[in-house]
Design a protein around this motif. Structure first.
Motif, PDB file in Angstrom:
ATOM      1  N   TYR A 154     -11.121 -26.079  -9.144  1.00  0.00           N
ATOM      2  CA  TYR A 154     -10.492 -24.737  -8.476  1.00  0.00           C
ATOM      3  C   TYR A 154     -10.710 -23.853  -9.695  1.00  0.00           C
ATOM      4  O   TYR A 154     -10.962 -22.453  -9.354  1.00  0.00           O
ATOM      5  CB  TYR A 154      -9.200 -24.875  -7.946  1.00  0.00           C
ATOM      6  N   ASN A 155     -10.175 -24.100 -10.687  1.00  0.00           N
ATOM      7  CA  ASN A 155     -10.423 -23.006 -11.841  1.00  0.00           C
ATOM      8  C   ASN A 155     -11.830 -22.656 -12.034  1.00  0.00           C
ATOM      9  O   ASN A 155     -11.984 -21.436 -12.439  1.00  0.00           O
ATOM     10  CB  ASN A 155      -9.473 -23.647 -12.986  1.00  0.00           C
ATOM     11  N   LEU A 156     -12.480 -23.427 -12.008  1.00  0.00           N
ATOM     12  CA  LEU A 156     -14.033 -23.329 -12.333  1.00  0.00           C
ATOM     13  C   LEU A 156     -14.783 -22.352 -11.148  1.00  0.00           C
ATOM     14  O   LEU A 156     -15.425 -21.521 -11.358  1.00  0.00           O
ATOM     15  CB  LEU A 156     -15.055 -24.583 -12.192  1.00  0.00           C
ATOM     16  N   ALA A 157     -14.069 -22.788  -9.987  1.00  0.00           N
ATOM     17  CA  ALA A 157     -14.551 -21.905  -8.891  1.00  0.00           C
ATOM     18  C   ALA A 157     -14.098 -20.336  -9.082  1.00  0.00           C
ATOM     19  O   ALA A 157     -14.693 -19.417  -8.650  1.00  0.00           O
ATOM     20  CB  ALA A 157     -13.897 -22.476  -7.583  1.00  0.00           C
ATOM     21  N   LEU A 158     -12.939 -20.247  -9.413  1.00  0.00           N
ATOM     22  CA  LEU A 158     -12.278 -18.784  -9.866  1.00  0.00           C
ATOM     23  C   LEU A 158     -13.024 -18.374 -10.993  1.00  0.00           C
ATOM     24  O   LEU A 158     -13.432 -16.927 -10.920  1.00  0.00           O
ATOM     25  CB  LEU A 158     -10.794 -18.883 -10.021  1.00  0.00           C
ATOM     26  N   ALA A 159     -13.678 -19.057 -11.968  1.00  0.00           N
ATOM     27  CA  ALA A 159     -14.184 -18.469 -12.923  1.00  0.00           C
ATOM     28  C   ALA A 159     -15.849 -17.845 -12.506  1.00  0.00           C
ATOM     29  O   ALA A 159     -15.923 -16.744 -12.755  1.00  0.00           O
ATOM     30  CB  ALA A 159     -14.607 -19.482 -14.117  1.00  0.00           C
ATOM     31  N   ALA A 160     -16.046 -18.629 -11.393  1.00  0.00           N
ATOM     32  CA  ALA A 160     -17.624 -18.217 -10.697  1.00  0.00           C
ATOM     33  C   ALA A 160     -17.366 -17.230  -9.853  1.00  0.00           C
ATOM     34  O   ALA A 160     -18.219 -16.147  -9.836  1.00  0.00           O
ATOM     35  CB  ALA A 160     -17.911 -19.483 -10.096  1.00  0.00           C
ATOM     36  N   THR A 161     -16.254 -17.269  -9.249  1.00  0.00           N
ATOM     37  CA  THR A 161     -16.032 -16.131  -8.085  1.00  0.00           C
ATOM     38  C   THR A 161     -14.627 -15.795  -8.289  1.00  0.00           C
ATOM     39  O   THR A 161     -13.609 -16.033  -7.413  1.00  0.00           O
ATOM     40  CB  THR A 161     -16.292 -16.686  -6.773  1.00  0.00           C
ATOM     41  N   PRO A 162     -14.087 -14.870  -9.020  1.00  0.00           N
ATOM     42  CA  PRO A 162     -12.884 -14.419  -9.373  1.00  0.00           C
ATOM     43  C   PRO A 162     -12.160 -13.890  -7.900  1.00  0.00           C
ATOM     44  O   PRO A 162     -13.037 -13.077  -7.155  1.00  0.00           O
ATOM     45  CB  PRO A 162     -12.905 -13.058 -10.212  1.00  0.00           C
ATOM     46  N   GLY A 163     -11.073 -14.352  -7.772  1.00  0.00           N
ATOM     47  CA  GLY A 163     -10.380 -13.968  -6.403  1.00  0.00           C
ATOM     48  C   GLY A 163     -10.965 -14.829  -5.329  1.00  0.00           C
ATOM     49  O   GLY A 163     -10.321 -14.267  -4.037  1.00  0.00           O
ATOM     50  N   HIS A 164     -11.630 -15.899  -5.490  1.00  0.00           N
ATOM     51  CA  HIS A 164     -11.951 -16.510  -4.189  1.00  0.00           C
ATOM     52  C   HIS A 164     -10.733 -17.137  -3.448  1.00  0.00           C
ATOM     53  O   HIS A 164      -9.792 -17.600  -3.967  1.00  0.00           O
ATOM     54  CB  HIS A 164     -12.997 -17.744  -4.679  1.00  0.00           C
ATOM     55  N   PRO A 165     -10.808 -16.722  -2.282  1.00  0.00           N
ATOM     56  CA  PRO A 165      -9.324 -17.178  -1.516  1.00  0.00           C
ATOM     57  C   PRO A 165      -9.159 -18.631  -1.257  1.00  0.00           C
ATOM     58  O   PRO A 165      -7.976 -19.090  -1.385  1.00  0.00           O
ATOM     59  CB  PRO A 165      -9.563 -16.168  -0.209  1.00  0.00           C
ATOM     60  N   ASP A 166     -10.329 -19.322  -0.975  1.00  0.00           N
ATOM     61  CA  ASP A 166      -9.824 -20.728  -0.897  1.00  0.00           C
ATOM     62  C   ASP A 166      -9.603 -21.567  -2.103  1.00  0.00           C
ATOM     63  O   ASP A 166      -8.786 -22.415  -2.221  1.00  0.00           O
ATOM     64  CB  ASP A 166     -11.342 -21.437  -0.537  1.00  0.00           C
ATOM     65  N   ALA A 167     -10.344 -21.033  -3.188  1.00  0.00           N
ATOM     66  CA  ALA A 167      -9.763 -21.681  -4.488  1.00  0.00           C
ATOM     67  C   ALA A 167      -8.346 -21.387  -4.691  1.00  0.00           C
ATOM     68  O   ALA A 167      -7.777 -22.227  -5.037  1.00  0.00           O
ATOM     69  CB  ALA A 167     -10.532 -20.999  -5.591  1.00  0.00           C
ATOM     70  N   HIS A 168      -8.007 -20.040  -4.583  1.00  0.00           N
ATOM     71  CA  HIS A 168      -6.566 -19.671  -4.753  1.00  0.00           C
ATOM     72  C   HIS A 168      -5.426 -20.599  -3.850  1.00  0.00           C
ATOM     73  O   HIS A 168      -4.529 -20.894  -4.417  1.00  0.00           O
ATOM     74  CB  HIS A 168      -6.285 -18.164  -4.807  1.00  0.00           C
ATOM     75  N   PHE A 169      -5.989 -20.727  -2.505  1.00  0.00           N
ATOM     76  CA  PHE A 169      -5.191 -21.489  -1.602  1.00  0.00           C
ATOM     77  C   PHE A 169      -5.181 -22.902  -1.929  1.00  0.00           C
ATOM     78  O   PHE A 169      -3.915 -23.176  -1.972  1.00  0.00           O
ATOM     79  CB  PHE A 169      -5.835 -21.407  -0.359  1.00  0.00           C
ATOM     80  N   ASN A 170      -6.100 -23.393  -2.553  1.00  0.00           N
ATOM     81  CA  ASN A 170      -6.000 -24.813  -2.585  1.00  0.00           C
ATOM     82  C   ASN A 170      -5.574 -25.058  -4.129  1.00  0.00           C
ATOM     83  O   ASN A 170      -4.525 -26.080  -4.331  1.00  0.00           O
ATOM     84  CB  ASN A 170      -7.481 -25.329  -3.167  1.00  0.00           C
ATOM     85  N   LEU A 171      -5.442 -24.190  -4.913  1.00  0.00           N
ATOM     86  CA  LEU A 171      -4.663 -24.425  -6.283  1.00  0.00           C
ATOM     87  C   LEU A 171      -2.840 -24.136  -5.826  1.00  0.00           C
ATOM     88  O   LEU A 171      -2.205 -24.636  -6.542  1.00  0.00           O
ATOM     89  CB  LEU A 171      -4.993 -23.277  -7.362  1.00  0.00           C
ATOM     90  N   GLY A 172      -2.913 -22.986  -5.082  1.00  0.00           N
ATOM     91  CA  GLY A 172      -1.498 -22.899  -4.619  1.00  0.00           C
ATOM     92  C   GLY A 172      -0.843 -24.232  -3.988  1.00  0.00           C
ATOM     93  O   GLY A 172       0.209 -24.670  -4.189  1.00  0.00           O
ATOM     94  N   ASN A 173      -1.802 -24.707  -3.021  1.00  0.00           N
ATOM     95  CA  ASN A 173      -1.210 -26.242  -2.670  1.00  0.00           C
ATOM     96  C   ASN A 173      -0.932 -27.176  -3.668  1.00  0.00           C
ATOM     97  O   ASN A 173       0.142 -27.970  -3.696  1.00  0.00           O
ATOM     98  CB  ASN A 173      -2.099 -26.722  -1.439  1.00  0.00           C
ATOM     99  N   LEU A 174      -1.918 -27.167  -4.682  1.00  0.00           N
ATOM    100  CA  LEU A 174      -1.741 -28.065  -5.614  1.00  0.00           C
ATOM    101  C   LEU A 174      -0.484 -28.033  -6.413  1.00  0.00           C
ATOM    102  O   LEU A 174       0.247 -28.878  -6.693  1.00  0.00           O
ATOM    103  CB  LEU A 174      -2.912 -27.848  -6.629  1.00  0.00           C
ATOM    104  N   TYR A 175      -0.110 -26.816  -6.608  1.00  0.00           N
ATOM    105  CA  TYR A 175       1.169 -26.614  -7.472  1.00  0.00           C
ATOM    106  C   TYR A 175       2.388 -26.733  -6.567  1.00  0.00           C
ATOM    107  O   TYR A 175       3.116 -26.997  -7.248  1.00  0.00           O
ATOM    108  CB  TYR A 175       1.098 -24.944  -8.150  1.00  0.00           C
ATOM    109  N   ARG A 176       2.234 -26.480  -5.506  1.00  0.00           N
ATOM    110  CA  ARG A 176       3.420 -26.524  -4.495  1.00  0.00           C
ATOM    111  C   ARG A 176       3.785 -27.925  -4.387  1.00  0.00           C
ATOM    112  O   ARG A 176       4.926 -28.283  -4.337  1.00  0.00           O
ATOM    113  CB  ARG A 176       3.286 -25.963  -3.047  1.00  0.00           C
ATOM    114  N   ARG A 177       2.878 -29.016  -4.015  1.00  0.00           N
ATOM    115  CA  ARG A 177       3.055 -30.136  -3.931  1.00  0.00           C
ATOM    116  C   ARG A 177       3.670 -31.010  -5.460  1.00  0.00           C
ATOM    117  O   ARG A 177       4.230 -31.878  -5.469  1.00  0.00           O
ATOM    118  CB  ARG A 177       1.810 -30.910  -3.721  1.00  0.00           C
ATOM    119  N   ALA A 178       3.081 -30.220  -6.461  1.00  0.00           N
ATOM    120  CA  ALA A 178       3.698 -30.485  -7.800  1.00  0.00           C
ATOM    121  C   ALA A 178       5.087 -30.098  -8.216  1.00  0.00           C
ATOM    122  O   ALA A 178       5.588 -30.275  -9.351  1.00  0.00           O
ATOM    123  CB  ALA A 178       2.727 -30.124  -8.970  1.00  0.00           C
TER     124      ALA A 178
END
Length: 682
Positions: free
Chosen positions: A61-85
Motif C-alpha cells: 500500500y505504501n508503494l502504491a501511495l508512492a507511485a500515486t500519491p493520494g490514491h483513495p484505495d491505498a489509503h482506505f486499505n491502509l486505514g483498514n490495516l491500522y484499524r484492525r491492528a
C-alpha cells in the motif's frame, strides 16, 4: 500498455475466482515489469492481508501511495490495516486522505466513524456516520452507528431519532432494538427500553448483550433481583462479555457481597483488560472489602495508572503574571454536577469561594443535565460542559483556560476523567472528597485531607499523591434545609441503625455488629438493604449464621428523602460501617441528633468516622478495634440520660463545628491551594 492492461485483467479474474496463490503470482509477475502499477499493488496487498502477511501488505500500500500519491484505495486499505491492528488514530488519518480524494467513498466514511469512536471522539464519529447516512440513506447500519455516536456526544434526541430510523429500515435486526433500548434507558425512558430489549430477545433468545441491557433497565427501575438473573444469563451465554461481568459485580456489591463482586470485576478485566472504567470499578469496590490491606489497595491503584496512564508528563508552567497574591484560577472537574450526594459539597465550594481571590471554572463531565446542574452552573464563574469531549479535546480546553489549579472531585467513581488529569492540563492538580483513596496517578500532585483522616507520618505511603492537609476537616457537611426536627430518644428497645449503602457492610463489619447485638440482648438493628429482596434475605441469613435472630434485624429499602431522615428518629445510636466509613450519611445522622459509633482504621477510607466525631467534640464514640466497639455499644445502652442530652444539642453542636462551617472550610482550602501554587511560581 494494452498487454499490461490485459495481464492485470487476467490477474483480477483469477483473484475473483478464489485462486489466491495463482493471483498473487500473476500480480507479482506484472509488478516485476511495472513496479509502480498502483491497482496491482493494492490488490496484492488485499491478498497478503487475507494470508495474514500484514507487514508485506502495508509495504504494498505504501508503494502504491508512492507511485500515486493520494490514491483513495491505498489509503482506505491502509486505514483498514491500522484499524484492525488497534491503531485507530493512524487509521483515521488514512480514511481522511481517502475521503479527500473521493468524498463519496461511503466505506471510508463509515470506517472513519469506527476509528474515531475507538479513540472516544463521539462528535467526530457522528459527523462521519452522518456522511454515510447521506450517501446511503437506506443503510440501517449507518443510522444505527450515527445514533450511538450522537448519544455519546450528548445529542440524545438526535441520536434516538437516528436509531429509530435504523429499526424502521431493518425491523428484523435484533441489534437495532438493543441499541435503541440502551439509548432510551440512558435517557430515563425505561418502559420503552425494556420493551425493546425484550423484542431483541424474542428475535434472538440467546442474545447475551440484550440480556445485559435488560438487566441495566431492570436495575434502573429497582428490580435488582430480576436484573441479577439477566446478568447471570448474559455471562452464561457469552463468558467473554466483559460489560456483563462488570454489571453483575455492581449488582452483587449492592447486596453486600463485595468479595463476589470483586471476583466479577476481575473476570470482566480478564475479558477486556484495556477497559479503564471497569478497572476503576474494581478499585472502588476494593475499598468495601475487609479482606484486602490498604497496601494491597494502593498497589492495585498504581497498577491501574501504570496500565492506562503511561509516563507522567511534566506540569505546564504557571500562567502569568507570577504575582503570588493575584487572583487564582481554580477548576473543578466532576461527573457529579447533577442530582448526586456529591452535589451538595460542590455547591458549598462554588458558593463560598472568595471571588476577589479566586475565579472558579466548572468542568462538568455529564451527559444529561438536570435541575441541580442548572443551580450549580449559576454558581460558577465559567461553565465548561466536557461530557461529550474526548480527553484530548478537554485537555486543549483546560489548557486554553490557563488554570492555576485543577481539582478532581470523583476519583475512581463512575464517569471519572482521570486519564485527562494524567495528561497534566494544569500546573497544580489535586483530588478531593468524592473518592476515599488514591487516584494512583503521579500527575495528581495532592490528595486533600486532614490530620485525623491521614495522621502525618502514618499514611503517606498509601497514596501516589502528596498529602495536602487542611487544618481541621478534609470536607465539610452541608446541612439539609428540609430535614425534620430532631425527635426525643425513642422509648422502646435500644435501637442501633445504619442507613449507609449495604455494600459497605463488609464481613468484618457484620461480625462486629452481630457481636454488638449478642452483647446487648434486648437491642435491635435497622439497616438500609438496597433494592434486592434476595440480597436482603442473604443479609438476614448472615446475621442468623452468627447467632442473631432475623427478628432483631429490621431492613428498610430505598427511602424517599423525608422518610430517610425520619428513620433516624428510631435510632438510639448509629453504627458506622467499616472499612469504608460513611461520609454524608454520618453528617445526616448527627444532624438528626444520633451519635455515630465508629471504629478507627488505618487509612482515610476507614477514618472518616473518627474525623467527624472528634470534630464535633464526641471522641467517646470512637473505638480503636472491633472488640472496643462492642464494649462501647454495651456501655452506651446504659447511658440513656447522656444520650438524651447529646441528642437534644447535637444539631446545634454540628452546626457550630468546623464540620459544617462552609466559609471557614473554603477559606482553609483556598489558603492551602495558594500555598502549594506559590511553590510552583518561578
Amino acid at each position: 500498455m494494452l498487454d499490461l492492461d490485459n495481464q492485470f485483467a487476467r490477474a483480477v479474474a483469477v483473484h475473483r475466482s478464489g485462486e489466491f496463490a495463482a493471483a498473487e503470482r500473476m500480480y507479482r509477475d506484472l509488478l516485476r515489469s511495472y513496479p509502480a502499477h498502483t491497482p496491482a499493488l493494492c490488490n496484492l496487498g488485499v491478498l497478503l492481508v487475507r494470508a495474514g502477511r500484514v507487514d508485506e501488505a502495508a509495504e504494498c500500500y505504501n508503494l502504491a501511495l508512492a507511485a500515486t500519491p493520494g490514491h483513495p484505495d491505498a489509503h482506505f486499505n491502509l486505514g483498514n490495516l491500522y484499524r484492525r491492528a488497534n491503531r485507530p488514530r493512524e487509521a483515521a488519518g488514512h480514511y481522511r486522505a481517502c475521503l479527500t480524494a473521493n468524498p463519496a467513498h461511503a466505506g471510508a466514511a463509515f470506517n472513519l466513524g469506527l476509528a474515531l469512536s475507538a479513540v472516544g471522539d463521539a462528535a467526530g464519529a457522528a459527523e462521519s456516520f452522518a456522511v454515510v447516512a447521506r450517501l446511503e440513506p437506506t443503510n440501517p447500519d449507518a443510522h444505527s452507528r450515527l445514533g450511538d455516536a450522537l448519544v455519546r456526544a450528548g445529542q440524545w434526541d438526535e441520536g434516538v431519532a437516528a436509531m429509530r430510523k435504523a429499526v424502521e429500515l431493518r425491523p428484523d435486526d435484533h441489534r437495532n432494538y438493543y441499541n435503541l433500548g440502551l439509548a432510551l434507558a440512558a435517557g430515563g425512558q425505561t418502559a420503552e427500553a425494556q420493551e425493546l430489549h425484550q423484542r431483541a430477545l424474542q428475535l434472538k433468545p440467546d442474545y447475551a448483550e440484550a440480556h445485559n441491557g435488560l438487566g441495566l433497565v431492570l436495575e434502573a427501575t429497582g428490580r435488582k433481583d430480576d436484573a441479577l438473573a439477566h446478568y447471570q444469563r448474559a455471562v452464561e451465554l457469552k463468558p467473554e462479555l466483559g460489560d456483563a461481568w462488570s454489571n453483575l459485580g455492581t449488582n452483587l456489591a449492592e447486596q453486600g457481597r463485595p468479595e463476589e463482586a470483586i471476583a466479577c470485576f476481575r473476570e470482566s478485566l480478564a475479558r477486556q483488560p484495556l477497559a479503564p472504567a471497569i478497572h476503576s470499578n474494581l478499585l472502588l469496590h476494593l475499598n468495601y472489602s475487609s479482606r484486602v490491606t490498604p497496601e494491597q489497595v494502593r498497589d492495585e491503584h498504581l497498577a491501574w495508572a501504570a496500565r492506562f496512564a503511561g509516563p507522567t508528563p511534566g506540569p505546564p508552567p504557571v500562567p502569568e503574571p507570577h504575582d503570588p497574591d493575584r487572583r487564582m484560577r481554580i477548576g473543578y472537574l466532576s461527573a457529579d454536577f447533577r442530582g448526586h450526594t456529591v452535589a451538595g459539597f460542590i455547591e458549598t465550594l462554588l458558593r463560598h469561594h472568595d471571588r476577589e481571590r479566586v475565579e472558579v471554572i466548572a468542568y462538568a463531565s455529564i451527559m444529561r443535565p438536570d435541575d441541580t446542574t442548572e443551580k450549580l452552573k449559576a454558581l460558577a464563574d465559567h461553565w465548561r460542559p466536557v461530557g461529550g469531549l474526548t480527553d484530548a479535546q478537554a485537555f486543549d480546553l483546560i489548557r486554553g483556560d490557563n488554570l492555576d489549579v485543577l481539582i478532581d472531585l470523583g476519583g475512581h467513581t463512575a464517569g471519572n476523567r482521570l486519564l485527562l488529569l494524567a495528561a497534566r492540563p494544569a500546573p497544580v492538580q489535586a483530588t478531593l472528597f468524592g473518592y476515599p483513596n488514591t487516584t494512583g496517578l503521579k500527575a495528581v500532585d495532592y490528595r486533600i485531607t486532614d490530620p485525623v483522616s491521614d495522621p502525618p507520618g502514618r499514611t503517606e505511603h498509601l497514596y501516589a499523591e502528596s498529602l495536602l492537609w487542611l487544618p481541621e476537616t478534609a470536607w465539610v457537611y452541608a446541612p439539609p434545609t428540609d430535614a425534620p426536627p430532631v425527635t426525643p430518644l425513642p422509648q422502646r428497645e435500644f435501637t442501633f441503625g445504619c442507613l449507609n449503602n449495604s455494600a459497605k457492610i463488609s464481613d468484618a463489619c457484620l461480625e462486629a455488629w452481630a457481636a454488638v447485638l449478642q452483647a446487648v440482648p434486648d437491642s435491635r438493628l435497622v439497616l438500609l438493604a438496597g433494592q434486592s429482596r434476595g440480597g436482603a434475605e442473604r443479609l438476614l441469613d448472615r446475621f442468623a449464621e452468627r447467632g442473631v435472630s432475623r427478628e432483631r434485624v429490621e431492613l428498610v429499602f430505598r427511602l424517599p428523602r423525608q422518610e430517610y431522615f425520619a428513620t433516624y428518629s428510631q435510632f438510639d445510636l448509629s453504627l458506622d460501617p467499616f472499612p469504608y466509613n460513611g461520609g454524608v450519611s454520618t453528617g445526616d445522622s448527627l444532624w438528626m441528633g444520633v451519635p455515630v459509633l465508629t471504629v478507627a482504621g488505618p487509612s482515610y477510607v476507614s477514618r472518616q468516622g473518627i474525623m467527624a466525631m472528634t470534630t464535633v467534640g464526641l471522641p467517646e464514640f470512637v473505638a480503636q478495634s472491633s472488640e472496643e466497639l462492642v464494649r462501647l455499644a454495651k456501655e452506651w445502652t446504659n447511658r440513656r440520660e447522656e444520650l438524651t442530652e447529646i441528642r437534644a444539642g447535637l444539631r446545634d453542636r454540628l452546626a457550630k463545628s468546623p464540620l459544617a462551617d462552609a466559609p471557614r472550610y473554603v477559606r482553609s482550602l483556598e489558603e492551602a491551594l495558594r500555598r502549594v501554587w506559590r511553590d510552583r511560581l518561578p
